[in-house]
Motif scaffolding. Structure first.
Motif, PDB file in Angstrom:
ATOM      1  N   TYR A 158      61.155 -55.981  18.072  1.00 33.39           N
ATOM      2  CA  TYR A 158      60.699 -54.609  18.278  1.00 33.39           C
ATOM      3  C   TYR A 158      59.174 -54.511  18.322  1.00 33.39           C
ATOM      4  O   TYR A 158      58.627 -53.581  18.898  1.00 33.39           O
ATOM      5  N   LEU A 159      58.478 -55.448  17.704  1.00 30.01           N
ATOM      6  CA  LEU A 159      57.019 -55.406  17.669  1.00 30.01           C
ATOM      7  C   LEU A 159      56.481 -55.524  19.094  1.00 30.01           C
ATOM      8  O   LEU A 159      56.835 -56.464  19.819  1.00 30.01           O
ATOM      9  N   PRO A 160      55.620 -54.611  19.522  1.00 32.84           N
ATOM     10  CA  PRO A 160      55.163 -54.617  20.921  1.00 32.84           C
ATOM     11  C   PRO A 160      54.401 -55.895  21.280  1.00 32.84           C
ATOM     12  O   PRO A 160      53.481 -56.302  20.563  1.00 32.84           O
ATOM     13  N   ALA A 161      54.798 -56.498  22.393  1.00 31.54           N
ATOM     14  CA  ALA A 161      54.179 -57.756  22.823  1.00 31.54           C
ATOM     15  C   ALA A 161      52.680 -57.591  23.050  1.00 31.54           C
ATOM     16  O   ALA A 161      51.891 -58.489  22.726  1.00 31.54           O
ATOM     17  N   GLU A 162      52.260 -56.454  23.618  1.00 26.80           N
ATOM     18  CA  GLU A 162      50.836 -56.232  23.861  1.00 26.80           C
ATOM     19  C   GLU A 162      50.041 -56.221  22.557  1.00 26.80           C
ATOM     20  O   GLU A 162      48.920 -56.742  22.499  1.00 26.80           O
ATOM     21  N   GLU A 163      50.619 -55.635  21.516  1.00 24.32           N
ATOM     22  CA  GLU A 163      49.906 -55.564  20.242  1.00 24.32           C
ATOM     23  C   GLU A 163      49.906 -56.908  19.537  1.00 24.32           C
ATOM     24  O   GLU A 163      48.913 -57.274  18.897  1.00 24.32           O
ATOM     25  N   LEU A 164      50.995 -57.649  19.632  1.00 24.26           N
ATOM     26  CA  LEU A 164      50.993 -59.012  19.094  1.00 24.26           C
ATOM     27  C   LEU A 164      49.890 -59.826  19.763  1.00 24.26           C
ATOM     28  O   LEU A 164      49.118 -60.525  19.100  1.00 24.26           O
ATOM     29  N   ALA A 165      49.816 -59.729  21.093  1.00 27.60           N
ATOM     30  CA  ALA A 165      48.818 -60.497  21.841  1.00 27.60           C
ATOM     31  C   ALA A 165      47.402 -60.095  21.454  1.00 27.60           C
ATOM     32  O   ALA A 165      46.485 -60.939  21.434  1.00 27.60           O
ATOM     33  N   ALA A 166      47.193 -58.819  21.127  1.00 30.12           N
ATOM     34  CA  ALA A 166      45.854 -58.356  20.738  1.00 30.12           C
ATOM     35  C   ALA A 166      45.367 -59.046  19.477  1.00 30.12           C
ATOM     36  O   ALA A 166      44.161 -59.143  19.235  1.00 30.12           O
ATOM     37  N   PHE A 167      46.303 -59.539  18.669  1.00 29.20           N
ATOM     38  CA  PHE A 167      45.949 -60.268  17.448  1.00 29.20           C
ATOM     39  C   PHE A 167      46.166 -61.776  17.606  1.00 29.20           C
ATOM     40  O   PHE A 167      46.166 -62.514  16.613  1.00 29.20           O
ATOM     41  N   GLY A 168      46.369 -62.229  18.845  1.00 29.73           N
ATOM     42  CA  GLY A 168      46.528 -63.651  19.100  1.00 29.73           C
ATOM     43  C   GLY A 168      47.890 -64.195  18.726  1.00 29.73           C
ATOM     44  O   GLY A 168      48.035 -65.394  18.465  1.00 29.73           O
ATOM     45  N   LEU A 169      48.903 -63.335  18.698  1.00 31.69           N
ATOM     46  CA  LEU A 169      50.243 -63.736  18.281  1.00 31.69           C
ATOM     47  C   LEU A 169      51.223 -63.684  19.454  1.00 31.69           C
ATOM     48  O   LEU A 169      51.009 -62.971  20.434  1.00 31.69           O
ATOM     49  N   SER A 170      52.300 -64.453  19.305  1.00 37.69           N
ATOM     50  CA  SER A 170      53.354 -64.459  20.312  1.00 37.69           C
ATOM     51  C   SER A 170      54.705 -64.435  19.601  1.00 37.69           C
ATOM     52  O   SER A 170      54.788 -64.563  18.372  1.00 37.69           O
ATOM     53  N   GLU A 171      55.762 -64.292  20.380  1.00 35.86           N
ATOM     54  CA  GLU A 171      57.104 -64.320  19.789  1.00 35.86           C
ATOM     55  C   GLU A 171      57.379 -65.654  19.113  1.00 35.86           C
ATOM     56  O   GLU A 171      58.055 -65.723  18.088  1.00 35.86           O
ATOM     57  N   GLU A 172      56.845 -66.720  19.668  1.00 30.83           N
ATOM     58  CA  GLU A 172      57.039 -68.040  19.058  1.00 30.83           C
ATOM     59  C   GLU A 172      56.419 -68.099  17.665  1.00 30.83           C
ATOM     60  O   GLU A 172      56.960 -68.734  16.756  1.00 30.83           O
ATOM     61  N   ASP A 173      55.295 -67.428  17.480  1.00 27.87           N
ATOM     62  CA  ASP A 173      54.686 -67.359  16.145  1.00 27.87           C
ATOM     63  C   ASP A 173      55.623 -66.663  15.166  1.00 27.87           C
ATOM     64  O   ASP A 173      55.726 -67.063  13.995  1.00 27.87           O
ATOM     65  N   LEU A 174      56.305 -65.630  15.623  1.00 27.49           N
ATOM     66  CA  LEU A 174      57.257 -64.939  14.756  1.00 27.49           C
ATOM     67  C   LEU A 174      58.392 -65.876  14.362  1.00 27.49           C
ATOM     68  O   LEU A 174      58.839 -65.887  13.207  1.00 27.49           O
ATOM     69  N   ARG A 175      58.856 -66.673  15.307  1.00 30.73           N
ATOM     70  CA  ARG A 175      59.964 -67.590  15.018  1.00 30.73           C
ATOM     71  C   ARG A 175      59.562 -68.646  13.997  1.00 30.73           C
ATOM     72  O   ARG A 175      60.387 -69.097  13.202  1.00 30.73           O
ATOM     73  N   ARG A 176      58.304 -69.033  14.035  1.00 31.96           N
ATOM     74  CA  ARG A 176      57.828 -70.020  13.039  1.00 31.96           C
ATOM     75  C   ARG A 176      57.696 -69.392  11.654  1.00 31.96           C
ATOM     76  O   ARG A 176      57.727 -70.104  10.645  1.00 31.96           O
ATOM     77  N   GLY A 177      57.564 -68.095  11.601  1.00 31.21           N
ATOM     78  CA  GLY A 177      57.483 -67.414  10.320  1.00 31.21           C
ATOM     79  C   GLY A 177      56.245 -67.764   9.523  1.00 31.21           C
ATOM     80  O   GLY A 177      56.260 -67.729   8.288  1.00 31.21           O
ATOM     81  N   GLN A 178      55.183 -68.065  10.200  1.00 33.07           N
ATOM     82  CA  GLN A 178      53.946 -68.480   9.529  1.00 33.07           C
ATOM     83  C   GLN A 178      53.075 -67.264   9.209  1.00 33.07           C
ATOM     84  O   GLN A 178      52.775 -66.450  10.086  1.00 33.07           O
ATOM     85  N   VAL A 179      52.683 -67.153   7.955  1.00 33.52           N
ATOM     86  CA  VAL A 179      51.810 -66.059   7.527  1.00 33.52           C
ATOM     87  C   VAL A 179      50.380 -66.574   7.508  1.00 33.52           C
ATOM     88  O   VAL A 179      49.963 -67.290   6.598  1.00 33.52           O
ATOM     89  N   ASP A 180      49.630 -66.256   8.551  1.00 33.77           N
ATOM     90  CA  ASP A 180      48.246 -66.713   8.642  1.00 33.77           C
ATOM     91  C   ASP A 180      47.332 -65.499   8.821  1.00 33.77           C
ATOM     92  O   ASP A 180      47.777 -64.347   8.737  1.00 33.77           O
ATOM     93  N   ALA A 181      46.070 -65.742   9.083  1.00 33.20           N
ATOM     94  CA  ALA A 181      45.100 -64.648   9.185  1.00 33.20           C
ATOM     95  C   ALA A 181      45.453 -63.693  10.325  1.00 33.20           C
ATOM     96  O   ALA A 181      45.280 -62.468  10.199  1.00 33.20           O
ATOM     97  N   ARG A 182      45.952 -64.247  11.419  1.00 36.33           N
ATOM     98  CA  ARG A 182      46.321 -63.381  12.554  1.00 36.33           C
ATOM     99  C   ARG A 182      47.448 -62.428  12.171  1.00 36.33           C
ATOM    100  O   ARG A 182      47.407 -61.230  12.456  1.00 36.33           O
ATOM    101  N   TRP A 183      48.481 -62.981  11.510  1.00 35.85           N
ATOM    102  CA  TRP A 183      49.632 -62.174  11.117  1.00 35.85           C
ATOM    103  C   TRP A 183      49.232 -61.110  10.089  1.00 35.85           C
ATOM    104  O   TRP A 183      49.670 -59.968  10.178  1.00 35.85           O
ATOM    105  N   ARG A 184      48.398 -61.493   9.130  1.00 37.76           N
ATOM    106  CA  ARG A 184      47.965 -60.526   8.118  1.00 37.76           C
ATOM    107  C   ARG A 184      47.187 -59.381   8.760  1.00 37.76           C
ATOM    108  O   ARG A 184      47.386 -58.210   8.410  1.00 37.76           O
ATOM    109  N   SER A 185      46.337 -59.690   9.721  1.00 34.05           N
ATOM    110  CA  SER A 185      45.572 -58.635  10.398  1.00 34.05           C
ATOM    111  C   SER A 185      46.494 -57.720  11.187  1.00 34.05           C
ATOM    112  O   SER A 185      46.332 -56.490  11.181  1.00 34.05           O
ATOM    113  N   PHE A 186      47.457 -58.336  11.871  1.00 31.55           N
ATOM    114  CA  PHE A 186      48.427 -57.550  12.632  1.00 31.55           C
ATOM    115  C   PHE A 186      49.208 -56.617  11.715  1.00 31.55           C
ATOM    116  O   PHE A 186      49.376 -55.428  12.001  1.00 31.55           O
ATOM    117  N   MET A 187      49.677 -57.145  10.598  1.00 33.88           N
ATOM    118  CA  MET A 187      50.481 -56.351   9.674  1.00 33.88           C
ATOM    119  C   MET A 187      49.644 -55.261   8.996  1.00 33.88           C
ATOM    120  O   MET A 187      50.148 -54.147   8.762  1.00 33.88           O
TER     121      MET A 187
END
Length: 338
Positions: free
Chosen positions: A211-240
């Motif tokens: 459900y997370l918008p692809a454009e907004e994920l990309a704005a923080f340097g994230l992709s669906e593959e990053d979600l599948r890895r489940g990695q909590v890094d600086a990009r994910w924290r900023s996005f959240m």
């Protein structure tokens, strides 16, 4: 004129609706203790209707019945239209006269006769318009065709249809007919749905949905593959952090409309409901935005503390914002204001 209601069947339906709510919506059921009499029963009837629709799409038998879902949702639209045959003044202007939309039933619907009788009693007593019910079905239809969202505008429409409209259904039940209450009611639904989406990233991935918008994920340097890895890094924290801030802005906008509710206990109930769901965001933050390894939640002890606050100091629970509520901006300098 419609035939008189079978009050025994209506009473049975309210009991069943209460059971459905208690089983599936523990936070909503908990907050409902601040409502009384028919208002509380009506809230259960509305929840049960929404739950049955949701189960059509996401329930245990949804996969096996996937081919029949479009016709079942079309039948759901007709059942809703039937409620308004004797109340055409409350019918959807967008869809036209209900008599022209009611046809011979072929597809099954998930509603127990008693539950639907309770829903009809609720709709008639509180004169709830048809459009929110039909918009909710449109939201369920989105779940059939959209498993990915590109933009915030798409997701915002989805949040409005599956949750914002529930606020519109409840507003008459909670004692309000003021048109100014419509947007705050919808905003509370949006806030709660976005909170659910942030909490359920892992579960949605397992069901093949993002459900997370692809454009907004990309704005923080994230992709669906990053979600599948489940990695909590600086990009994910900023996005959240961005998404949590947006959610809180919607809760704040909703809080500004609570004063429109005049039903006994209604303001406290809405404040408590918003506070409980908003507290999920606090738990997400406490977990350092890790929504992959465990599900964020609100403990019973915490709910009791919030309920006590809602009773004693209601304005401290889901507080009214001071000044204009501003939506956060993406790193690109754009935002998601609706």
């Amino acid at each position: 004129m419609s035939p008189p209601a079978d009050m025994a069947l209506v009473a049975q339906g309210y009991v069943r609706a209460k059971q459905v709510t208690r089983h599936h919506a523990k936070s909503f059921f908990f907050a409902s203790y601040l409502l009384f009499g028919l208002r509380r029963k009506a809230a259960f009837a509305l929840y049960a209707f929404c739950r049955r629709l949701d189960d059509m799409v996401d329930g245990d038998d949804a996969a096996s019945a996937a081919e029949a879902l479009p016709s079942r949702l079309a039948r759901a639209r007709q059942r809703v239209a039937e409620l308004y045959l004797s109340m055409p003044e409350l019918a959807s202007r967008e869809l036209g006269p209900p008599a022209e939309r009611v046809k011979v039933a072929e597809a099954a619907t998930p509603w127990d006769a008693g539950e639907f009788a309770a829903l009809e009693h609720t709709v008639r007593h509180y004169r709830i318009p048809e459009q929110p019910f039909q918009d909710l079905i449109s939201g369920m239809e989105m779940d059939l065709t959209l498993h990915r969202y590109t933009t915030w505008a798409q997701l915002d429409l989805y949040c409005y249809r599956v949750a914002g409209v529930v606020g519109l259904m409840l507003t008459p039940v909670l004692g309000c007919s003021d048109a100014a209450a419509v947007e705050p009611a919808a905003d509370l639904g949006r806030a709660m749905q976005l909170t659910n989406i942030l909490r359920d990233v892992r579960e949605d991935l397992e069901r093949g949905r993002v459900y997370l918008p692809a454009e907004e994920l990309a704005a923080f340097g994230l992709s669906e593959e990053d979600l599948r890895r489940g990695q909590v890094d600086a990009r994910w924290r900023s996005f959240m952090r961005f998404q949590v801030e947006r959610s809180r802005a919607y809760y704040a906008r909703a809080a500004a409309g609570v004063h429109y509710l005049t039903g006994f206990g209604s303001q406290r109930m809405v404040r408590l409901m918003g506070a409980i769901y908003g507290d999920i965001l606090r738990d997400i933050e406490a977990r350092d935005y890790d929504v992959f390894s465990a599900r964020a939640h609100v403990t019973t002890r915490r709910k009791l503390a919030l309920a006590s606050a809602a009773l004693v100091l209601p304005r401290a629970v889901l507080p009214v914002p001071q000044g204009e509520v501003r939506m956060p901006l993406l790193p690109t300098g754009t935002g998601g204001l609706s």
